[in-house]
Design a protein around this motif. Sequence first.
Motif, PDB file in Angstrom:
ATOM      1  N   VAL A 150      23.412  33.096  -4.854  1.00 16.01           N
ATOM      2  CA  VAL A 150      23.244  33.601  -6.219  1.00 16.01           C
ATOM      3  C   VAL A 150      24.189  34.780  -6.449  1.00 16.01           C
ATOM      4  CG1 VAL A 150      20.822  32.890  -6.345  1.00 16.01           C
ATOM      5  CG2 VAL A 150      21.363  35.214  -5.677  1.00 16.01           C
ATOM      6  N   GLN A 151      24.492  34.986  -7.699  1.00 16.54           N
ATOM      7  CA  GLN A 151      25.271  36.140  -8.133  1.00 16.54           C
ATOM      8  C   GLN A 151      24.386  36.944  -9.067  1.00 16.54           C
ATOM      9  OE1 GLN A 151      28.414  35.302 -10.957  1.00 16.54           O
ATOM     10  NE2 GLN A 151      29.616  37.048 -10.250  1.00 16.54           N
ATOM     11  N   MET A 152      24.260  38.253  -8.802  1.00 13.54           N
ATOM     12  CA  MET A 152      23.501  39.145  -9.682  1.00 13.54           C
ATOM     13  C   MET A 152      24.475  40.141 -10.296  1.00 13.54           C
ATOM     14  SD  MET A 152      20.021  39.987  -7.516  1.00 13.54           S
ATOM     15  CE  MET A 152      19.457  41.155  -8.727  1.00 13.54           C
ATOM     16  N   ILE A 153      24.546  40.124 -11.616  1.00 12.45           N
ATOM     17  CA  ILE A 153      25.426  41.039 -12.338  1.00 12.45           C
ATOM     18  C   ILE A 153      24.543  41.989 -13.138  1.00 12.45           C
ATOM     19  CG2 ILE A 153      27.255  41.255 -14.054  1.00 12.45           C
ATOM     20  CD1 ILE A 153      27.929  38.270 -13.383  1.00 12.45           C
ATOM     21  N   ALA A 165      26.825  46.531 -11.257  1.00 17.73           N
ATOM     22  CA  ALA A 165      27.119  45.901  -9.971  1.00 17.73           C
ATOM     23  C   ALA A 165      27.356  44.419 -10.185  1.00 17.73           C
ATOM     24  CB  ALA A 165      25.968  46.117  -8.999  1.00 17.73           C
ATOM     25  N   ASP A 166      28.041  43.827  -9.237  1.00 13.30           N
ATOM     26  CA  ASP A 166      28.251  42.384  -9.198  1.00 13.30           C
ATOM     27  C   ASP A 166      27.989  41.959  -7.755  1.00 13.30           C
ATOM     28  OD1 ASP A 166      29.054  39.751  -9.291  1.00 13.30           O
ATOM     29  OD2 ASP A 166      30.945  40.159 -10.331  1.00 13.30           O
ATOM     30  N   LYS A 202      28.137  50.944  -9.230  1.00 15.16           N
ATOM     31  CA  LYS A 202      28.471  52.077 -10.094  1.00 15.16           C
ATOM     32  C   LYS A 202      27.206  52.648 -10.707  1.00 15.16           C
ATOM     33  CE  LYS A 202      32.934  50.072 -11.167  1.00 15.16           C
ATOM     34  NZ  LYS A 202      33.819  49.516 -12.191  1.00 15.16           N
ATOM     35  N   THR A 203      27.037  53.963 -10.557  1.00 14.20           N
ATOM     36  CA  THR A 203      25.869  54.652 -11.098  1.00 14.20           C
ATOM     37  C   THR A 203      26.357  55.811 -11.968  1.00 14.20           C
ATOM     38  OG1 THR A 203      25.586  56.395  -9.432  1.00 14.20           O
ATOM     39  CG2 THR A 203      24.730  54.193  -8.875  1.00 14.20           C
TER      40      THR A 203
END
Length: 108
Positions: free
Chosen positions: A32-35, A42-43, A57-58
């Motif tokens: 799976v890919q979580m964007i 995040a990716d 990135k925060t």
Amino acid sequence: VVDGVKVITYIEPDEEMGKSETVINIINNNFVQMIRNGAYKADFLIEEGKTHSCVYKTPFGEMSMDIVAKRVNANIPDCSGKILLCYTLQSNKEIIGENNLLMKINEI
């Protein structure tokens, strides 16, 4: 379903996340890919038995991480099902998180 990939989109309910939107692309049952978009970006590529790198990135800065996927089971035969993700987050070869996530998907 977009080009044979099942897509799930939701808004993070956590106020600390700044109402980030998360998109999950189910490549196959074990990948799976979580964007994530919003205050935190995040990716993540989470593929069983493999390690993938990403930049998280925060509002406080960026961090390079590796995602070591131990178990991925995306069982969504139609518009409902479950996604199980068990993975470790590493930064500079140090474990910074152990995550087990079970999502139950129901069509609304």
